[in-house]
Design an enzyme around this catalytic site. Structure first.
Site, short mmCIF file in Angstrom:
data_model
loop_
_atom_site.label_atom_id
_atom_site.label_comp_id
_atom_site.label_asym_id
_atom_site.label_seq_id
_atom_site.Cartn_x
_atom_site.Cartn_y
_atom_site.Cartn_z
CG ASP A 10 -1.69 1.21 1.45
OD1 ASP A 10 -2.46 1.56 0.55
OD2 ASP A 10 -1.54 1.84 2.52
CG ASP A 12 -1.83 7.65 0.51
OD1 ASP A 12 -0.81 8.30 0.26
OD2 ASP A 12 -2.83 7.64 -0.22
CG ASP A 174 -1.98 2.04 6.38
OD1 ASP A 174 -2.52 3.04 6.87
OD2 ASP A 174 -2.08 1.74 5.18
#
Length: 224
Positions: A10, A12, A174
Site C-alpha cells: 500500500d 498512504d 496499514d
C-alpha cells in the site's frame, strides 16, 4: 517465517506519510469555500479511502459524513486542482521504507507490486517524486479497476498479472481495508503500526503480523 512469491504494498500510511500534503489541500479548499479549516490531526483520521471520501469527510467534519451534493460538486474540483500541485511537496517516505524495499528486492524471484486506493494521476507522480516508482513490477491505483480495496479485485488482478497464486501472495498495508482485501483475496497480510486506520489499533483486525518498520520484514520473510 513467511514464504511469499509476491508482496503487494500500500502507499498512504505504509510507504508514504502523505497527510501533510493532503491536510494542506483540505485546509486551502476549506478557505476557498469560506468554511473552517480542519487541521492535520483531523485529516490523519480521515485518509485511506480515496480523495473523494476525504473531501466528503472534510466538508462535514465527520468520518461517516456525507455533504450536500451541491457543496461537494463545488469542493471536489478545488481539491483536485490543489492536490495536483501539492502531491509530493510535503510527503515523505517513512523511516525504514528504503531498507525494506532493498531487502525485498534482494529476495531472488520475489515479485513486488503496489496497490493503492489513490488515483493514478496522484499515485504515479508521488512514487516517482519520492524515487521508488521503479521498485514495482506493477502499480494498481484506485481508479485502475472497477473496484478498489477493501474489494479483493486489485490484489487478485496483480496476482494474475504477475503469475502468482493468491496463496503464495502477501499484502503489506496499514488499514482495515488492506486486511479485508487480503483476507478476501486469500493473501497473507502484514500491517504497519504507524499508518492511517481512522484511529483504531490495526491489531483489532487480526493481520498475520504487525511491525513498526519495514526493516523488520527481514525477520519475517524467508528470503532465498
Amino acid at each position: 517465517m513467511f514464504n511469499p512469491k509476491m508482496v503487494l504494498i500500500d502507499v498512504d500510511g505504509t510507504l508514504v506519510d502523505s497527510v501533510p500534503d493532503l491536510a494542506f489541500c483540505v485546509d486551502e479548499m476549506m478557505k476557498q469555500l469560506a468554511m473552517p479549516v480542519r487541521g492535520e490531526a483531523a485529516v490523519r483520521q480521515w485518509v485511506g479511502n480515496g480523495v473523494q471520501r476525504l473531501v466528503e469527510r472534510a466538508l462535514t467534519d465527520d468520518l461517516d459524513g456525507f455533504p450536500d451534493a451541491a457543496l461537494f460538486e463545488r469542493a471536489m474540483p478545488i481539491f483536485m486542482d490543489l492536490y495536483a500541485e501539492n502531491t509530493s511537496k510535503r510527503s515523505r517516505l517513512y523511516d525504514g521504507v528504503v531498507e525494506g524495499l532493498d531487502f525485498l528486492q534482494s529476495c531472488e524471484g520475489l515479485k513486488i507490486g503496489c496497490v493503492t486506493n489513490k488515483a493514478a494521476q496522484f499515485t504515479l507522480p508521488l512514487l516517482k517524486d519520492l524515487g521508488i516508482f521503479d521498485r514495482f513490477e506493477i502499480v494498481i491505483s484506485g481508479d485502475t479497476l472497477p473496484e478498489k480495496k477493501p474489494h479483493p479485485m486489485p490484489l487478485l488482478h496483480a496476482a494474475e498479472a504477475l503469475g502468482v497464486k493468491p496463496e503464495d501472495s502477501m499484502m503489506l498495508g496499514d488499514s482495515k481495508s488492506d486486511v479485508k482485501a487480503a483476507r478476501a483475496a486469500g493473501f497473507q497480510i502484514i500491517c504497519m503500526t504507524y499508518g492511517y486506520n481512522h484511529g483504531e489499533d490495526i491489531r483489532n483486525y487480526s493481520p498475520d503480523a504487525v511491525i513498526d518498520s519495514m526493516t523488520e520484514l527481514r525477520n519475517l520473510i524467508n528470503c532465498a
